[in-house]
Design an enzyme around this catalytic site. Structure first.
Site, PDB file in Angstrom:
ATOM      1  N   GLY A 255       0.822  -1.199   0.000  1.00  0.00           N
ATOM      2  CA  GLY A 255       0.000   0.000   0.000  1.00  0.00           C
ATOM      3  C   GLY A 255       0.853   1.245   0.000  1.00  0.00           C
ATOM      4  CG  MET A 257       8.752   1.827   2.108  1.00  0.00           C
ATOM      5  SD  MET A 257       8.656   0.484   3.321  1.00  0.00           S
ATOM      6  CE  MET A 257      10.171   0.747   4.231  1.00  0.00           C
ATOM      7  CD  GLU A 258       7.636   1.908   7.009  1.00  0.00           C
ATOM      8  OE1 GLU A 258       8.148   1.034   7.718  1.00  0.00           O
ATOM      9  OE2 GLU A 258       6.782   1.655   6.120  1.00  0.00           O
ATOM     10  CG  HIS A 289       0.081   2.424   8.564  1.00  0.00           C
ATOM     11  ND1 HIS A 289      -0.391   1.335   9.260  1.00  0.00           N
ATOM     12  CD2 HIS A 289       1.317   2.065   8.140  1.00  0.00           C
ATOM     13  CE1 HIS A 289       0.503   0.375   9.258  1.00  0.00           C
ATOM     14  NE2 HIS A 289       1.562   0.790   8.571  1.00  0.00           N
ATOM     15  CD  GLU A 290       2.899   3.768   5.120  1.00  0.00           C
ATOM     16  OE1 GLU A 290       4.110   3.640   5.399  1.00  0.00           O
ATOM     17  OE2 GLU A 290       2.109   2.809   5.079  1.00  0.00           O
ATOM     18  CG  HIS A 293       5.625   3.186   9.692  1.00  0.00           C
ATOM     19  ND1 HIS A 293       6.020   2.211  10.570  1.00  0.00           N
ATOM     20  CD2 HIS A 293       4.758   2.595   8.825  1.00  0.00           C
ATOM     21  CE1 HIS A 293       5.402   1.070  10.252  1.00  0.00           C
ATOM     22  NE2 HIS A 293       4.633   1.282   9.215  1.00  0.00           N
TER      23      HIS A 293
END
Length: 822
Positions: A255, A257-258, A289-290, A293
């Protein structure tokens, strides 16, 4: 190629530390390869033999402190290095290859305008395919990156960039980063920019998606701003990196990448047609969400891959918490139940289940296999249980201690638990043993005689205390509710209406468990579920039944009954869309006997038509209803053909190319249209999405030649991207006449595993899952699958087959437990 072992990583970290990385890349050398020059500034604690990680197309030269190294000694991505105590500089020059499987430095061509776009994805061990490095998460260093790119390209990375002489971009030196967080995106990207609280914000996309970026950026930037404010308020540490760019890239495996300061997100989130509220919620969750992170994973990284849960479980939990408390998406926990927890429960049922934390990870590849719904969804649920155990104030104080103590370094499970114990004054070793270090999901059931019980799986005995609630309903009205902590195998209940029509354990979905409903409650569901106003309770029912059906405890026909009874009145987008997808994609397509499938599908079509007729035109619910009709209807002349031609479309779907490809796929698998019509549709939709839709539709053509061509394309075409292969697999197994694809059941087990010769492990595991012959629910398929697992398989493919075989075994058990009447 060997995967770095934990023992090797410990030994190398004891010997070496990296103080700075200088990386110079030249992307202006054509579409196949790029030039990479790396200077690794390191310090050795003593004399020793070690190695540098590098995976080049061609290694031109390497040196240690100016003395040439023998490049002929490079073997399986490792260049031997003998060091003495003190400071050193390793220089490596190489030609690297662009990838097409989403790993390393991926290059994709946009069919809309022929432009090329590049992005990096260096998780878990792909960094050496871009630059030489000491590739392990506990060796962090600042990065100074320069990039030469074509004149009309823009370069985005972890640090803010400026273009200088000779078209070379200089990116600002970063804070210390693990190798897998180094980010680079390059191409004719377009942007929308903003600023918030002193942080420069950028959103980037392919030029052909400029309109979608402009349309969606305001909402996405608002989620970004609110997430920053919320995380600043609870973490006690400001965003610790440079500008904050979010780059929407093509053909991304996950989905998002952080990468610090340069989050990479799949560009399908820039919706080009009608979009449901649940899809906007999913995107908002990904954005939050990212960002979480940036603290959990980036500021403090795991020391080794067995602590990945310290990244993912916390980002999963924090994103949902942020959406509920700081954005308009206050229903985020309901969506979590329907989408995320159902994913995690599926992973728990599989033979590959594992603990949230401390799973054996002797090497990096074994850790990648555990990057699943347990690390995400179960981990987030465990955090909610931790908060119930120690209190939210102590939890947040522990978080601040953990982040503060390990900033720009690495953390472990012991570090985290130590911070929580200090903040709460509570000893957590027993709690951790049950919730973090033991696999499995408990069942919780209520005996109407007046007790509640928990049962751990026999294969994974555990003593997990559950904080949850039980609610009862009659005629849809809640008649009682009780919160409790169950820390024994059974406990008495008082104050609950146990004569109610429905008794629902874990009604608020606070814990990680399968709620088992008694026979009276199951019988009452078709009447009660449509009347319950609590969306969270309805979601718990749907996901609990999904688990119970998979375990062959409940007849799958009950779910079809509930779909017909409850979905017409459902008001929550996530429940309607996720339940509908599960019913059509799993219950009807796999669990029911073949001769019952058409009738069940027709019942779901009527549900879709009913909701479409009653929903507000153009609403999110109307969109999901139209998609349900498109997936299930047999009305070729009344629905599929006119809708595919743009006639009589529901409001809001005019010109929606993605919806049209759903319809064209359905017409193709029925043999109503063929290659000529697909080519005509593709000519009108020369985009990446259109290209994928055409591949799926073409693979669905129900002729022997078309199937042979599609299978050869899937299993032998080394030029296909990861997305293209998944698109082909999505259409292949769909014909009404299954005898047409039956010969390929055996071929799957012989033809897919060898694709490891040219496809990365992450990409191939996704392809292997999508291509698995799940519609063939038979002992013969199971025998072929078991025989394949008895052989030598790449780890990612093995994990995919193990998990898909587990679902096949569930389907066989369900059909045995609930055979066709008569």
């Amino acid at each position: 190629m060997p995967s770095l072992t934990r023992d090797e990583a410990v030994a190398r970290a004891d010997l070496l530390s990296v103080t700075r990385m200088d990386v110079a890349l030249d992307l202006d050398r054509g579409p196949q390869t790029f030039h990479s020059l790396t200077r690794i500034h390191l310090t050795a604690t003593g004399d020793g033999d070690t190695f540098v990680d590098v995976k080049p197309r061609e290694l031109h030269r390497a040196s240690l402190d100016g003395v040439d190294l023998d490049v002929g000694l490079l073997a399986e991505g490792r260049l031997p290095l003998a060091v003495t105590a003190g400071e050193h500089v390793v220089e490596v020059e190489a030609t690297m290859a662009y990838s097409h499987d989403g790993e390393g430095l991926h290059r994709a061509t946009d069919p809309a305008d022929g432009e090329d776009y590049v992005f990096s994805h260096l998780f878990l061990d792909a960094a050496p395919a871009v630059f030489a490095c000491i590739d392990q998460p506990d060796v962090k260093a600042p990065y100074a990156v320069s990039v030469k790119a074509p004149a009309d390209w823009h370069v985005i990375g972890n640090g803010s960039g400026e273009i200088g002489d000779g078209g070379v971009w200089q990116l600002a030196e970063t804070k210390p980063l693990s190798t897998y967080f180094v980010a680079l995106c390059a191409g004719p990207y377009v942007s929308v920019t903003d600023e918030h609280d002193g942080i420069a914000l950028g959103m980037w996309a392919r030029r052909s998606l400029a309109d979608q970026l402009q349309e969606h950026a305001p909402e996405m930037l608002e989620v970004t701003r609110r997430s920053f404010d919320y995380f600043h308020s609870i973490f006690g540490i400001r965003y610790p990196f440079d500008d904050y760019d979010q780059v929407f890239v093509p053909e991304f495996n996950a989905g998002a990448m952080e990468n610090p300061g340069c989050v990479v997100i799949r560009d399908s989130y820039l919706f080009r047609g009608a979009v449901g509220r649940d899809e906007l919620l999913t995107r908002a969750n990904t954005i939050s969400h990212e960002m979480a992170h940036m603290w959990f994973g980036d500021l403090v990284s795991p020391q080794w891959w067995d602590d990945l849960w310290l990244n993912e479980s916390f980002a999963e939990y924090m994103a949902h918490r942020c959406l509920v408390e700081a954005t308009e998406y206050t229903e985020a926990w309901v969506d979590s139940t329907m989408s995320r927890k159902s994913w995690g429960y599926g992973a728990e049922r599989a033979p590959s289940t594992h603990p949230v934390a401390g799973s054996p990870a002797p090497d990096a590849k074994s850790a990648l296999a555990n990057f699943d719904g347990i690390s995400y969804a179960k981990g987030a649920a465990v955090i909610r249980q931790l908060i119930e155990f120690i209190g939210d104030e102590a939890f947040l104080e522990g978080i601040r201690q953990y982040l503060g103590d390990h900033s720009f370094g690495n953390g472990t499970l012991a570090d985290f638990l130590g911070a929580m114990e200090r903040s709460s004054g509570t000893q957590l070793s027993e709690w951790s043993r049950g919730w973090l270090l033991t696999a499995g999901v408990d069942t919780i059931a209520v005996d109407r005689a007046g007790s509640v019980t928990r049962e751990a799986p026999a294969d994974h005995p555990a003593d997990r205390p559950h904080a949850f609630d039980i609610a009862t309903y009659t005629e849809g009205a809640q008649t009682s509710r009780q919160a409790l902590t169950l820390d024994a195998d059974s406990a008495p209940l008082t104050g609950l209406d146990l004569d109610a029509a429905l008794v629902l354990p874990n009604a608020g979905d606070l814990t990680w468990a399968t709620p088992l409903l008694d026979e009276a409650s199951l019988a009452a569901l078709p009447t009660e579920l449509p009347l319950i106003t609590d969306a969270q309770a309805r979601a718990v029912v749907w996901v609990g039944l999904r688990d119970a059906v998979a375990l062959a405890r409940v007849d799958p026909r009950l779910l079809v009954d509930l779909g017909e009874a409850a979905l017409p009145t459902e008001t929550n987008d996530s429940i309607f869309s996720r339940a509908g997808m599960h019913l059509t994609g799993r219950v009807v397509r796999v669990l029911l006997p073949e001769d019952e499938q058409d009738a069940a599908r027709a019942r779901l079509t009527r549900v879709g038509e009913q909701v479409l007729a009653s929903a507000e035109p153009g609403s999110s619910m109307a969109l999901h209803a139209a998609r349900l009709v498109a997936r299930t209807t047999d009305d070729v002349e009344g629905r599929l053909v006119p809708w595919s031609q743009g006639r009589d479309l529901p409001s809001g779907l005019d010109g929606d190319a993605d919806f049209r490809w759903i319809l064209l796929g359905q017409l193709t698998r029925r043999g109503v249209i063929g290659a000529a019509e697909i080519d005509e549709a593709l000519a009108r939709d020369q985009t990446m999405s259109g290209q994928l839709g055409a591949l799926t539709a073409r693979a669905a053509i129900p002729t022997e030649q078309a199937k042979a061509d599609a299978w050869a394309d899937l299993t032998t075409n080394r030029e296909r991207s990861n997305y293209e292969l998944i698109a082909i697999a999505a259409g292949f197994w769909g014909p009404q006449d299954l005898t047409l694809v039956e010969p390929y059941v055996a071929r799957y087990f012989g033809d897919v595993p060898p694709m490891t010769a040219w496809l990365g492990e992450d990409a191939l595991s996704r392809v292997a899952s999508m291509a698995y012959p799940s519609r063939f629910v038979s002992a013969e398929t199971l025998e072929l699958s078991r025989a394949a697992l008895a052989g030598d398989l790449q780890q990612g493919v093995r994990r995919s087959i193990v998990d898909q075989q587990s679902e096949l075994e569930e389907a066989l058990a369900s059909r045995r437990a609930f055979p066709q009447a008569g």
